[in-house]
Write an enzyme that holds these catalytic residues in place. Structure first.
Site, PDB file in Angstrom:
ATOM      1  N   ARG A 126       0.957  -1.460   0.047  1.00 50.92           N
ATOM      2  CA  ARG A 126      -0.001   0.036  -0.074  1.00 50.92           C
ATOM      3  C   ARG A 126       0.834   1.247   0.120  1.00 50.92           C
ATOM      4  NH1 ARG A 126      -5.412  -1.607   3.708  1.00 50.92           N
ATOM      5  NH2 ARG A 126      -6.363  -2.453   1.968  1.00 50.92           N
ATOM      6  N   LYS A 183     -20.196 -16.025  -0.015  1.00 53.11           N
ATOM      7  CA  LYS A 183     -21.565 -15.838   0.118  1.00 53.11           C
ATOM      8  C   LYS A 183     -22.445 -14.887  -0.896  1.00 53.11           C
ATOM      9  CE  LYS A 183     -21.440 -15.260   5.094  1.00 53.11           C
ATOM     10  NZ  LYS A 183     -21.745 -14.270   6.070  1.00 53.11           N
ATOM     11  N   GLY A 214      -9.503  -7.487  -2.569  1.00 54.81           N
ATOM     12  CA  GLY A 214      -9.575  -8.888  -1.682  1.00 54.81           C
ATOM     13  C   GLY A 214      -9.010  -9.902  -1.933  1.00 54.81           C
ATOM     14  N   GLY A 261     -13.710  -3.340  -0.083  1.00 53.61           N
ATOM     15  CA  GLY A 261     -14.989  -2.927  -0.229  1.00 53.61           C
ATOM     16  C   GLY A 261     -15.133  -2.039  -1.302  1.00 53.61           C
TER      17      GLY A 261
HETATM   18  P1  AMP Z   1     -15.248 -13.918  -0.724  1.00 51.78           P
HETATM   19  O1  AMP Z   1     -14.167 -13.210   0.283  1.00 51.78           O
HETATM   20  O2  AMP Z   1     -16.621 -14.039  -0.408  1.00 51.78           O
HETATM   21  O3  AMP Z   1     -14.601 -13.436  -2.013  1.00 51.78           O
HETATM   22  O4  AMP Z   1     -14.781 -15.318  -0.254  1.00 51.78           O
HETATM   23  C1  AMP Z   1     -13.477 -16.040  -0.593  1.00 51.78           C
HETATM   24  C2  AMP Z   1     -13.455 -17.206   0.152  1.00 51.78           C
HETATM   25  O5  AMP Z   1     -14.527 -18.022  -0.109  1.00 51.78           O
HETATM   26  C3  AMP Z   1     -12.042 -17.853   0.131  1.00 51.78           C
HETATM   27  O6  AMP Z   1     -11.340 -17.878   1.216  1.00 51.78           O
HETATM   28  C4  AMP Z   1     -12.457 -19.040  -0.304  1.00 51.78           C
HETATM   29  O7  AMP Z   1     -11.512 -20.279   0.210  1.00 51.78           O
HETATM   30  C5  AMP Z   1     -13.971 -19.411  -0.138  1.00 51.78           C
HETATM   31  N1  AMP Z   1     -14.605 -20.434  -0.832  1.00 51.78           N
HETATM   32  C6  AMP Z   1     -14.658 -20.411  -2.128  1.00 51.78           C
HETATM   33  N2  AMP Z   1     -15.290 -21.333  -2.677  1.00 51.78           N
HETATM   34  C7  AMP Z   1     -15.729 -22.070  -1.624  1.00 51.78           C
HETATM   35  C8  AMP Z   1     -16.518 -23.249  -1.381  1.00 51.78           C
HETATM   36  N3  AMP Z   1     -17.021 -24.074  -2.377  1.00 51.78           N
HETATM   37  N4  AMP Z   1     -16.696 -23.627   0.108  1.00 51.78           N
HETATM   38  C9  AMP Z   1     -16.107 -22.899   1.059  1.00 51.78           C
HETATM   39  N5  AMP Z   1     -15.428 -21.971   1.053  1.00 51.78           N
HETATM   40  C10 AMP Z   1     -15.239 -21.244  -0.347  1.00 51.78           C
END
Ligand code: AMP
Length: 401
Positions: A37, A205, A358, A381
């Site tokens: 950063r 999610k 992220g 974010g």
């Molecule tokens: P996000 O911060 O929502 O982009 O989520 C990223 C995280 O989602 C990473 O740490 C991944 O390991 C996790 N992830 C991706 N696919 C899966 C899955 N099928 N089951 C559990 N965790 C997951």
């Protein structure tokens, strides 16, 4: 309208107040564990110094209480590191826009750099009475530059009230090179995309990405879904998802997005699942919606990876936010890797390829593709909100070209 940048102003003999995002990770002993950063802001700072200007740099770091100095959140290690990177002395003021900052600013030589203490030590930064605090900062310099992309979705005083006050005083308020680049990719490239325009959305999610999916469905030719969020869609379609991560309270919403997306919205056709959240548990590849009881989907399957790869390779613009699976744990990095390779290939064919901040940025860094795409965003974010089509008050206030 594009914003004026630091290149549009003449800093010679002037002092420029630069808001950066130096919220760097630190070890328990305060050592900076990743200085990216700080390095990202160097082009803006160096551009001021090399043209005879003085730079006063301000940032937040961590989450102090907002009631005064706290040693654990001091910018002292950051000022030291900035000095090393610039190969010149960098001073540190013991306050933000107070007596010490003003006295050090006054004696700053041309080409000099002064770092202010953590803006969040001041009650006026987030809430509370801002008037004196804002006036103290606004009177420090002749112009303001926002190069804090990771904080652009916030309206804390140093991001918004200060440029508002300086603008009212007739001083230029502009973007730095980092923010200019982020806007160029995350907003402008998407508003007028080279087609086909493909969005790849994954991660944990659906709830975190509803607004992004919704916005991009209106702009893209294909929206490819992966990650755990695919299982919420699968469940909404009546599929079996075993012990996969699903959001049962988001099924209606998933159905609405499926209806809105139609053929544009592509879901995995197979899944790589395991009997446990582990690389050594029994594994199998199954058709989407047919995950057996006791098994958890941890990656898109190979057939899905191939379908997604072919769509991505012929894209004109790609936006990617969220990994296709648990990329941190091989072999469940395979889907994310295939997608990353395809994005890199599309870039060689002239596509504009953009990776959201992220976890997606972490995934392409870890897999070694960061240098092979057009842009990896530095904001988590902020990057997500820009992909949702939101505008930022902290940027809106800045001067237009
Ligand atoms: P996000 O911060 O929502 O982009 O989520 C990223 C995280 O989602 C990473 O740490 C991944 O390991 C996790 N992830 C991706 N696919 C899966 C899955 N099928 N089951 C559990 N965790 C997951």
């Amino acid at each position: 309208m594009p914003k004026q940048t630091i290149a549009d102003i003449d800093p010679n003999g002037k002092t420029i107040l630069v808001r950066v995002d130096f919220n760097v990770p630190q070890s328990d002993t305060g050592a900076i564990t990743d200085d990216r950063r700080i390095r990202m802001a160097l082009p803006t700072i160096q551009s001021i110094l090399s043209r005879g200007g003085k730079a006063i740099v301000m940032s937040h770091l961590g989450r102090p209480a907002g009631t005064g100095f706290e040693a654990a959140y001091s910018l002292a290690p950051v000022a030291k590191r900035l000095g090393e990177l610039l190969a010149q002395p960098v001073q540190l003021a013991s306050d933000t826009g107070g007596a010490d900052a003003h006295s050090k600013a006054q004696s700053l030589p041309a080409g000099g750099v002064l770092v202010l203490e953590n803006v969040r030590f001041n009650p006026g930064e987030k809430k509370g009475d801002k008037a004196d605090y804002v006036a103290g900062l606004a009177s420090l310099a002749d112009a303001y530059a926002n190069d804090a992309f990771g904080t652009c979705h916030r309206t804390e005083a140093s991001m918004h009230a200060v440029p508002v006050a300086m603008k009212a005083q007739g001083k230029p308020v502009v973007v730095g090179f980092l923010v200019e680049k982020e806007i160029r990719y995350l907003s402008e490239a998407i508003a007028a995309p080279r087609r086909p325009f493909v969005a790849i959305l994954g991660g944990k999610k659906v709830s975190d990405k509803i607004a992004v999916i919704d916005h991009l469905l209106g702009l893209c030719d294909h929206v490819l879904i992966g990650g755990a969020m695919a299982y919420t869609f699968s469940l909404a379609q009546g599929g079996s998802t075993g012990t996969s991560l699903v959001e049962k309270d988001k099924l209606d919403l998933a159905r609405q997005l499926l209806a809105k997306g139609g053929k544009k919205l592509k879901l995995p056709v197979d899944s790589h699942c395991a009997a446990d959240f582990s690389a050594t548990a029994p594994r199998q590849i199954v058709k989407a919606g047919q995950i057996p009881a006791g098994f958890e989907g941890l990656d898109i399957g190979p057939e899905t990876a191939e379908i997604y790869r072919d769509i991505i390779r012929s894209a004109g613009t790609v936006v990617w936010n969220g990994p296709m699976g648990v990329f941190e744990m091989p072999p469940f990095d395979a889907g994310t890797k295939t997608v990353a390779e395809a994005v890199a290939f599309a870039t060689t064919q002239g596509a504009i390829t953009i990776i959201g901040g992220g976890d997606s940025a972490a995934a392409v860094e870890q897999l070694g593709f960061a240098e092979l795409v057009s842009h990896v965003s530095t904001g988590g974010g902020a990057s997500l909100e820009m992909l949702e089509g939101k505008s930022f008050a902290s940027v809106d206030v800045l001067d237009e070209k």
